[in-house]
Design an enzyme around this catalytic site. Structure first.
Site, PDB file in Angstrom:
ATOM      1  CE  LYS A 151      23.881  -5.739 -22.492  1.00  0.00           C
ATOM      2  NZ  LYS A 151      22.540  -5.915 -23.012  1.00  0.00           N
TER       3      LYS A 151
HETATM    4  N1  PMP Z   1      17.172  -7.245 -20.252  1.00  0.00           N
HETATM    5  C1  PMP Z   1      17.772  -7.497 -21.429  1.00  0.00           C
HETATM    6  C2  PMP Z   1      17.484  -8.769 -22.124  1.00  0.00           C
HETATM    7  C3  PMP Z   1      18.640  -6.558 -22.002  1.00  0.00           C
HETATM    8  O1  PMP Z   1      19.232  -6.801 -23.169  1.00  0.00           O
HETATM    9  C4  PMP Z   1      18.883  -5.339 -21.308  1.00  0.00           C
HETATM   10  C5  PMP Z   1      19.852  -4.329 -21.839  1.00  0.00           C
HETATM   11  N2  PMP Z   1      19.515  -3.828 -23.098  1.00  0.00           N
HETATM   12  C6  PMP Z   1      18.211  -5.115 -20.094  1.00  0.00           C
HETATM   13  C7  PMP Z   1      17.381  -6.101 -19.587  1.00  0.00           C
HETATM   14  C8  PMP Z   1      18.395  -3.841 -19.317  1.00  0.00           C
HETATM   15  O2  PMP Z   1      19.702  -3.793 -18.772  1.00  0.00           O
HETATM   16  P1  PMP Z   1      20.430  -2.416 -18.498  1.00  0.00           P
HETATM   17  O3  PMP Z   1      19.579  -1.656 -17.578  1.00  0.00           O
HETATM   18  O4  PMP Z   1      21.734  -2.801 -17.889  1.00  0.00           O
HETATM   19  O5  PMP Z   1      20.602  -1.735 -19.817  1.00  0.00           O
END
Ligand code: PMP
Length: 292
Positions: A151
């Protein structure tokens, strides 16, 4: 509006929260981040978010200058300083100030900042009526180049896809991987339901290991007794799904009713999706690290 920002160990005003233009987070997207939610005085799945942050940092060889315990305290402190019981926390660690070259060895100290603010939610109507998606030409980053499990601050891949969706007046884009398998949306993971079985793409397709994705798989298996599979699928499976929904920290669980002009099933949010939405909201009330 956020009143106090955590910046390298101190809570400072919005005006004082400044970062150098030589920070490699800004110059190169060299850094990692998290988006976390607090619900009614509790931070949801904080340890999972911190684990992902530290794993992302390790993957880009960035040493975070705080232990996880210290980081947890910093998140809670920031929420308290902003008198927020419910809200969104953006936690960012950059490579820090360097020179104009790429070399991270010239960056002395990472910058750590935390912003806690009210969350801007999708309109409630979308949860009742469902979302429309479009697949876009921009492919999800290949894991062999930049693993989407990191991330990182470099979100250009997702932004390009979001631009394409916007050009078609669509709220969100489905991104495929280079082989044409469904990966995820620009800021959310994707699930389909077929014959009461939940299916979501496995990590190797090239997706973020979403915390909401994991939570929903847990709810489906443990609370609803459903079968959940991490399997590759294509647009054909999207169009022929019984139900489709997205998961993310900001969006929670949101139904999808139309993709590339094809109506999904009867065009209404599915039964299982609605149950998952309810169960997810229930869970956010009952667990989490206490802020107050
Ligand atoms: N995919 C991407 C590309 C993201 O940036 C995010 C988070 N915004 C998610 C999936 C979802 O992740 P999470 O459930 O941990 O927020």
């Amino acid at each position: 509006m956020a009143k106090k920002i955590y910046l390298n160990g101190q809570l400072v005003s919005r005006e004082e929260a400044r970062i150098s233009v030589f920070d490699h987070g800004l110059l190169y997207g060299d850094g990692v981040f998290e988006g976390i939610r607090a619900y009614d005085g509790r931070v949801f799945r904080l340890s999972q978010h911190l684990d992902r942050l530290y794993e992302s940092a390790r993957a880009i060889a960035l040493k975070i200058p705080l232990t996880k315990e210290e980081m947890e305290k910093a998140v809670i402190e920031t929420l308290r300083a902003n008198e927020l019981k419910s809200g969104y926390v953006r936690l960012v660690v950059t490579r820090g100030e360097g020179d104009l070259g790429l070399d991270p060895r010239n960056c002395r100290e990472p910058n750590v900042f935390i912003i806690a603010d009210k969350i801007e939610l999708y309109p409630e109507e979308l949860y009742r009526k469902g979302l429309e998606l479009v697949t876009v030409a921009t492919k999800r980053n290949i894991p062999e180049a930049i693993d989407p499990r990191i991330k990182s601050l470099n979100y250009l891949n997702n932004i390009l896809a979001k631009i394409e969706a916007g050009l078609q007046n669509m709220p969100e884009a489905v991104m495929l991987n280079k082989d044409g398998y469904v990966a995820e949306c620009t800021g959310d993971n994707i699930f389909i339901v077929k014959d009461s079985v939940l299916v979501t793409p496995p990590f190797y397709v090239g997706v973020l290991a979403g915390i909401t994705r994991e939570t929903v798989m847990e709810i489906a298996r443990e609370k609803m007794g459903l079968v959940v599979k991490e399997e590759v699928f294509t647009r054909f499976h999207l169009y022929n799904a019984d139900e489709c929904f997205l998961t993310g920290t900001a969006a929670e669980v949101i139904p999808v009713v139309r993709i590339d002009g094809r109506q999904i099933a009867d065009g209404k949010p599915g039964k299982i999706t609605n149950q998952l939405m309810k169960q997810f909201r229930e869970l956010t009330k009952n667990e989490g690290v206490e802020v107050y």
